[in-house]
Design a protein around this motif. Structure first.
Motif, PDB file in Angstrom:
ATOM      1  N   ILE A   1       2.239  -4.729  12.860  1.00  0.00           N
ATOM      2  CA  ILE A   1       3.242  -3.596  12.230  1.00  0.00           C
ATOM      3  C   ILE A   1       3.930  -4.440  10.853  1.00  0.00           C
ATOM      4  CG2 ILE A   1       5.204  -4.861  13.746  1.00  0.00           C
ATOM      5  CD1 ILE A   1       4.637  -1.033  12.590  1.00  0.00           C
ATOM      6  N   GLU A   2       3.979  -5.627  10.859  1.00  0.00           N
ATOM      7  CA  GLU A   2       4.339  -6.352   9.540  1.00  0.00           C
ATOM      8  C   GLU A   2       3.617  -5.906   8.483  1.00  0.00           C
ATOM      9  OE1 GLU A   2       5.669  -8.780  13.307  1.00  0.00           O
ATOM     10  OE2 GLU A   2       3.821  -7.685  12.509  1.00  0.00           O
ATOM     11  N   GLU A   3       2.232  -5.841   8.521  1.00  0.00           N
ATOM     12  CA  GLU A   3       1.632  -5.402   7.361  1.00  0.00           C
ATOM     13  C   GLU A   3       1.803  -3.620   6.886  1.00  0.00           C
ATOM     14  OE1 GLU A   3      -2.749  -5.772   7.971  1.00  0.00           O
ATOM     15  OE2 GLU A   3      -2.417  -7.947   8.697  1.00  0.00           O
ATOM     16  N   THR A   4       1.994  -2.912   8.119  1.00  0.00           N
ATOM     17  CA  THR A   4       2.323  -1.677   7.506  1.00  0.00           C
ATOM     18  C   THR A   4       3.841  -1.468   6.921  1.00  0.00           C
ATOM     19  OG1 THR A   4       0.938  -0.966   9.616  1.00  0.00           O
ATOM     20  CG2 THR A   4       2.784   0.803   8.802  1.00  0.00           C
ATOM     21  N   ILE A   5       4.682  -2.248   7.598  1.00  0.00           N
ATOM     22  CA  ILE A   5       5.811  -2.153   6.958  1.00  0.00           C
ATOM     23  C   ILE A   5       5.970  -2.719   5.603  1.00  0.00           C
ATOM     24  CG2 ILE A   5       8.602  -2.613   7.390  1.00  0.00           C
ATOM     25  CD1 ILE A   5       7.271  -0.401   9.206  1.00  0.00           C
ATOM     26  N   GLY A   6       5.112  -3.898   5.410  1.00  0.00           N
ATOM     27  CA  GLY A   6       5.193  -4.637   4.104  1.00  0.00           C
ATOM     28  C   GLY A   6       4.662  -3.862   3.051  1.00  0.00           C
ATOM     29  N   GLU A   7       3.624  -2.640   3.097  1.00  0.00           N
ATOM     30  CA  GLU A   7       3.293  -1.850   2.377  1.00  0.00           C
ATOM     31  C   GLU A   7       4.591  -0.843   1.955  1.00  0.00           C
ATOM     32  OE1 GLU A   7       0.831  -0.382  -0.729  1.00  0.00           O
ATOM     33  OE2 GLU A   7       0.850  -2.456   0.477  1.00  0.00           O
ATOM     34  N   LEU A   8       5.118  -0.347   3.118  1.00  0.00           N
ATOM     35  CA  LEU A   8       6.185   0.737   2.991  1.00  0.00           C
ATOM     36  C   LEU A   8       7.376   0.066   2.014  1.00  0.00           C
ATOM     37  CD1 LEU A   8       6.318   2.048   6.596  1.00  0.00           C
ATOM     38  CD2 LEU A   8       5.788   3.361   4.549  1.00  0.00           C
ATOM     39  N   LYS A   9       7.489  -1.199   2.311  1.00  0.00           N
ATOM     40  CA  LYS A   9       8.668  -2.035   1.536  1.00  0.00           C
ATOM     41  C   LYS A   9       8.485  -1.958   0.161  1.00  0.00           C
ATOM     42  CE  LYS A   9      10.768  -6.633   1.136  1.00  0.00           C
ATOM     43  NZ  LYS A   9      10.971  -7.851   1.632  1.00  0.00           N
ATOM     44  N   LYS A  10       7.083  -2.152  -0.308  1.00  0.00           N
ATOM     45  CA  LYS A  10       6.586  -2.013  -1.715  1.00  0.00           C
ATOM     46  C   LYS A  10       6.710  -0.688  -2.140  1.00  0.00           C
ATOM     47  CE  LYS A  10       2.884  -5.278  -1.316  1.00  0.00           C
ATOM     48  NZ  LYS A  10       1.340  -5.761  -1.225  1.00  0.00           N
ATOM     49  N   LEU A  11       6.525   0.322  -1.273  1.00  0.00           N
ATOM     50  CA  LEU A  11       6.879   1.787  -1.750  1.00  0.00           C
ATOM     51  C   LEU A  11       8.247   2.061  -2.108  1.00  0.00           C
ATOM     52  CD1 LEU A  11       4.364   3.720   0.459  1.00  0.00           C
ATOM     53  CD2 LEU A  11       4.164   3.295  -1.989  1.00  0.00           C
ATOM     54  N   VAL A  12       9.155   1.372  -1.268  1.00  0.00           N
ATOM     55  CA  VAL A  12      10.638   1.555  -1.245  1.00  0.00           C
ATOM     56  C   VAL A  12      10.942   0.908  -2.899  1.00  0.00           C
ATOM     57  CG1 VAL A  12      13.030   0.683  -0.660  1.00  0.00           C
ATOM     58  CG2 VAL A  12      11.424   1.656   0.959  1.00  0.00           C
ATOM     59  N   GLU A  13      10.602  -0.285  -2.962  1.00  0.00           N
ATOM     60  CA  GLU A  13      10.478  -1.067  -4.196  1.00  0.00           C
ATOM     61  C   GLU A  13      10.160  -0.163  -5.476  1.00  0.00           C
ATOM     62  OE1 GLU A  13       8.538  -4.658  -3.221  1.00  0.00           O
ATOM     63  OE2 GLU A  13      10.243  -5.408  -2.136  1.00  0.00           O
TER      64      GLU A  13
END
Length: 344
Positions: free
Chosen positions: A141-153
């Motif tokens: 899940i850390e990898e999935t949320i990590g990419e979502l975090k980039k999309l937020v940024e």
């Protein structure tokens, strides 16, 4: 009877990250079929515009609805509405849904490609709330949320949500980037999230978005006073089948009696019960009929005391609910299996 005339739908904070939405949202899925025949594009847009005119600003979709056509419909409706006053939620993660075969994908590459595709179909510059629709146990899940975090940024999404995760997944995801909202099934006859998930959300400051708050229409009379539509996915739902449905009709009768006591409809009572479980709760009932939409809005005017809430809960003893909690062959999508491989 509680009605939705000139009534101002309250605004609430969903989670503690700053997202503000209408206290009642609208689930768009049924506009393009699943439980019923799809509406025409014109009629689907009319329902969305009517919801907005009544004060609903929070609209929920997903790339798998249709697939794709639900987002396209919502995008077309948005062209006739003020985008800055609307909060769009959509979801990714179910790559294919051909029962009993369900393919999930939470890889960073899929996260990004899905987001770009949804932005294009919705024809918007950003998505307010972007959920992982189901947890892909093959990808941390850390990898999935990590990419979502980039999309937020990058400004492509504003807030991150999860749908049907396990408690452990919620904690791990929230440690990477704050989760704004959790979408879970919650209604009078589906209450398994109350023991662990709800307290965890409140501990972490995560908003709660109940889907199917009317029990997939049961508490509005589906299968009781109104027949289940031919070829509806509800035909696969155990609670609407044969002897199960016959037994469950007794539950509807009790809620119908309590609705009379509160001078509202059974649907309004069931929805009011969910709405008044907390200020951090925003249900997203869907419908294809404007009269049902107005009826749902009327639930906001039904006031219940703690004693009322208990009486309503007690009228639906979970041990008396006949039929399982999930569609056949889809139990592996329930949150309690969120961190184990799906069963074949």
């Amino acid at each position: 009877m509680a009605e939705a005339n000139e009534f101002q739908i309250p605004r609430v904070k969903l989670g503690n990250q700053g997202l503000e939405v209408s206290k009642l949202g609208f689930g768009c899925m049924s506009l393009t079929g699943v439980y019923n025949s799809p509406l025409s594009e014109e009629n689907g847009i009319a329902v969305i515009k009517h919801a907005f005119s009544k004060g609903i600003t929070f609209f929920d979709s997903a790339d798998i609805y249709g697939p794709h056509i639900n987002e396209i419909l919502l995008g077309k409706a948005l062209k006739q509405l003020p985008r800055e006053k609307i909060q769009i939620a959509t979801k990714f993660g179910i790559q294919t849904l051909e029962l009993p075969n369900v393919k999930l994908n939470g890889s960073p590459e899929y996260v990004r490609s899905s987001c770009e595709a949804s932005l294009k179909r919705l024809d918007v510059e950003y998505i307010d709330l972007y959920y992982q629709h189901r947890v892909d146990t093959k990808v941390p899940i850390e990898e999935t949320i990590g990419e979502l975090k980039k999309l937020v940024e990058e400004g492509k999404i504003k807030y991150i949500g999860l749908s049907e995760p396990s408690p452990d997944t919620i904690r791990r995801a929230h440690a990477v980037h704050p989760i704004t909202a959790l979408q879970m099934e919650w209604s009078l006859w589906t209450r398994d999230i109350e023991e662990e998930i709800i307290p965890l959300c409140r501990e972490l400051g995560i908003g709660i978005v109940p889907y199917s708050p009317l029990g997939r229409g049961f508490f509005a009379g589906k299968g009781v006073v109104e027949n289940v539509a031919a070829n509806s996915l509800l035909e696969m739902y155990p609670r609407f089948q044969g002897e199960n449905l016959d037994k469950n009709k007794a539950i509807f009768s009790r809620i119908e009696g309590l609705a009379g006591k509160h001078q509202c409809t059974p649907a309004q009572l069931a929805l009011a019960w969910v709405l008044q479980k907390g200020d951090d709760i925003v249900p997203i009932p869907g419908t294809t009929k404007i009269r049902n939409l107005d009826n749902n809005i009327g639930s906001l005017k039904v006031k219940l005391t703690e004693e009322d809430l208990k009486e309503i809960s007690d009228a639906v003893p979970l041990e008396e609910v006949a039929g399982g909690i999930s569609f056949q062959n889809m139990d592996h999508l329930r949150w309690q299996y969120g961190n184990t491989p799906p069963k074949n």
